[in-house]
Design a protein around this motif. Structure first.
Motif, PDB file in Angstrom:
ATOM      1  N   LEU A  31       0.819  -1.208   0.000  1.00 48.84           N
ATOM      2  CA  LEU A  31       0.000   0.000   0.000  1.00 48.84           C
ATOM      3  C   LEU A  31       0.856   1.263   0.000  1.00 48.84           C
ATOM      4  N   ALA A  32       2.074   1.175   0.481  1.00 48.13           N
ATOM      5  CA  ALA A  32       2.966   2.330   0.529  1.00 48.13           C
ATOM      6  C   ALA A  32       3.620   2.625  -0.825  1.00 48.13           C
ATOM      7  N   LEU A  33       3.531   1.705  -1.761  1.00 49.70           N
ATOM      8  CA  LEU A  33       4.140   1.915  -3.074  1.00 49.70           C
ATOM      9  C   LEU A  33       3.340   2.942  -3.881  1.00 49.70           C
ATOM     10  N   PRO A  34       4.025   3.907  -4.480  1.00 46.30           N
ATOM     11  CA  PRO A  34       3.313   4.872  -5.321  1.00 46.30           C
ATOM     12  C   PRO A  34       2.608   4.146  -6.476  1.00 46.30           C
ATOM     13  N   LYS A  41      -5.515  -0.688  -2.955  1.00 52.30           N
ATOM     14  CA  LYS A  41      -6.155  -0.320  -1.693  1.00 52.30           C
ATOM     15  C   LYS A  41      -7.648  -0.666  -1.647  1.00 52.30           C
ATOM     16  N   PRO A  42      -8.438  -0.358  -2.678  1.00 48.42           N
ATOM     17  CA  PRO A  42      -9.861  -0.718  -2.612  1.00 48.42           C
ATOM     18  C   PRO A  42     -10.087  -2.228  -2.457  1.00 48.42           C
ATOM     19  N   VAL A  43      -9.281  -3.013  -3.123  1.00 49.51           N
ATOM     20  CA  VAL A  43      -9.417  -4.472  -3.039  1.00 49.51           C
ATOM     21  C   VAL A  43      -9.030  -4.959  -1.643  1.00 49.51           C
ATOM     22  N   VAL A  44      -7.923  -4.438  -1.133  1.00 53.51           N
ATOM     23  CA  VAL A  44      -7.461  -4.818   0.206  1.00 53.51           C
ATOM     24  C   VAL A  44      -8.489  -4.398   1.250  1.00 53.51           C
ATOM     25  N   PRO A  56     -15.982 -11.538  15.673  1.00 52.95           N
ATOM     26  CA  PRO A  56     -16.866 -10.809  16.575  1.00 52.95           C
ATOM     27  C   PRO A  56     -16.080  -9.805  17.419  1.00 52.95           C
ATOM     28  N   GLY A  57     -16.700  -8.651  17.635  1.00 50.84           N
ATOM     29  CA  GLY A  57     -16.083  -7.650  18.494  1.00 50.84           C
ATOM     30  C   GLY A  57     -15.137  -6.715  17.762  1.00 50.84           C
ATOM     31  N   GLU A  58     -14.956  -6.902  16.465  1.00 53.79           N
ATOM     32  CA  GLU A  58     -14.089  -6.011  15.699  1.00 53.79           C
ATOM     33  C   GLU A  58     -14.913  -5.351  14.611  1.00 53.79           C
ATOM     34  N   ALA A  59     -14.904  -4.038  14.607  1.00 52.24           N
ATOM     35  CA  ALA A  59     -15.608  -3.298  13.565  1.00 52.24           C
ATOM     36  C   ALA A  59     -14.735  -3.261  12.325  1.00 52.24           C
ATOM     37  N   PRO A  60     -15.367  -3.439  11.156  1.00 53.79           N
ATOM     38  CA  PRO A  60     -14.596  -3.343   9.913  1.00 53.79           C
ATOM     39  C   PRO A  60     -14.008  -1.945   9.773  1.00 53.79           C
ATOM     40  N   LYS A  61     -12.770  -1.862   9.302  1.00 55.36           N
ATOM     41  CA  LYS A  61     -12.118  -0.575   9.088  1.00 55.36           C
ATOM     42  C   LYS A  61     -12.279  -0.221   7.627  1.00 55.36           C
ATOM     43  N   ARG A  62     -12.750   0.991   7.358  1.00 48.86           N
ATOM     44  CA  ARG A  62     -12.990   1.412   5.974  1.00 48.86           C
ATOM     45  C   ARG A  62     -12.380   2.774   5.723  1.00 48.86           C
ATOM     46  N   GLY A  63     -12.256   3.118   4.477  1.00 47.35           N
ATOM     47  CA  GLY A  63     -11.820   4.439   4.088  1.00 47.35           C
ATOM     48  C   GLY A  63     -10.453   4.804   4.593  1.00 47.35           C
ATOM     49  N   GLY A  64     -10.337   6.031   5.144  1.00 48.81           N
ATOM     50  CA  GLY A  64      -9.060   6.543   5.602  1.00 48.81           C
ATOM     51  C   GLY A  64      -8.473   5.790   6.774  1.00 48.81           C
ATOM     52  N   ASP A  65      -9.311   5.077   7.544  1.00 49.57           N
ATOM     53  CA  ASP A  65      -8.828   4.330   8.712  1.00 49.57           C
ATOM     54  C   ASP A  65      -8.345   2.942   8.340  1.00 49.57           C
ATOM     55  N   SER A  66      -8.252   2.676   7.079  1.00 47.96           N
ATOM     56  CA  SER A  66      -7.901   1.340   6.612  1.00 47.96           C
ATOM     57  C   SER A  66      -6.599   0.856   7.205  1.00 47.96           C
ATOM     58  N   LEU A  67      -6.623  -0.385   7.635  1.00 51.36           N
ATOM     59  CA  LEU A  67      -5.473  -1.106   8.145  1.00 51.36           C
ATOM     60  C   LEU A  67      -4.913  -0.323   9.244  1.00 51.36           C
TER      61      LEU A  67
END
Length: 67
Positions: A31-34, A41-44, A56-67
């Protein structure tokens, strides 16, 4: 996994949790590669969102908060 028994859900969650964490770490250099990072990123994000739904207990991370 809503129809699976609690012990089965826990077993799947316990097995997936460390694998999802490793995947998150493994994709960081890509993801850090230009240019490449912008393409994958969208696929990941979608892949990790779907996997996180199984934990359970983990909210999916989306958008700018990804990974």
């Amino acid at each position: 996994m809503g129809q699976a028994s609690q012990p089965l859900q826990k077993a799947v969650s316990d097995a997936l949790r460390p694998l999802v964490a490793k995947l998150r770490e493994a994709v960081q250099p890509v993801l850090a590669l230009p240019v490449v990072g912008d393409k994958v990123k969208p696929v990941v994000d979608e892949l990790l969102a779907q996997l996180t739904k199984l934990l359970p207990g983990e909210a999916p991370k989306r958008g700018g908060d990804s990974l």
